[in-house]
Write a protein that holds these residues in place. Structure first.
Motif: not given
Length: 135
Positions: A81-87
């Motif tokens: 779950i990186p800072a930019r989010g995950v789809k």
């Protein structure tokens, strides 16, 4: 499959990518070996966001090894779950985007008060729902 079931399955499958058994929070069998993850299913309206949480549970043989094991799995979760989010794709169309929680507390230690045999970590996320889930 209804929209709630589809969203729940997508989140279940996502948490399973961590390489640990996954259970709905409160439904983990007591005889299952640690570590494992529990989560609370969440569903929001189209283009909405909702707070959600999951918990990592690790066996504590002693404090140092328990903290090391917890940190190892928390590092893996942080990578997924990186800072930019995950789809996260949803069966039947649609998408959930899972972000680190916006208040600055993404992962924190969580040790149950009832004993020292298990230590945990609380994973706080925000999930954003694409409207095609509801189609």
């Amino acid at each position: 499959m209804g929209e709630y079931q589809a969203a729940q399955k997508a989140m279940f499958d996502f948490w399973a990518t961590m390489g640990l058994p996954v259970y709905i929070h409160g439904e983990a069998p007591r005889d299952k070996p640690l570590p494992y993850i529990t989560f609370t299913p969440t569903l929001g309206d189209a283009f909405s966001q909702a707070d959600a949480e999951a918990f990592l549970w690790v066996k504590a043989t002693d404090e140092a090894s328990a903290n090391k094991e917890r940190a190892k799995w928390c590092d893996k979760i942080t990578q997924r779950i990186p800072a930019r989010g995950v789809k996260i794709a949803v069966d039947g169309g649609g998408m959930i985007v899972c972000y680190r929680h916006g208040n600055g507390t993404f992962i924190s230690p969580y040790d149950p008060p009832e004993g020292k045999e298990v230590v945990g970590a609380r994973i706080a996320v925000q999930v954003h729902f694409d409207n095609s889930i509801l189609a």
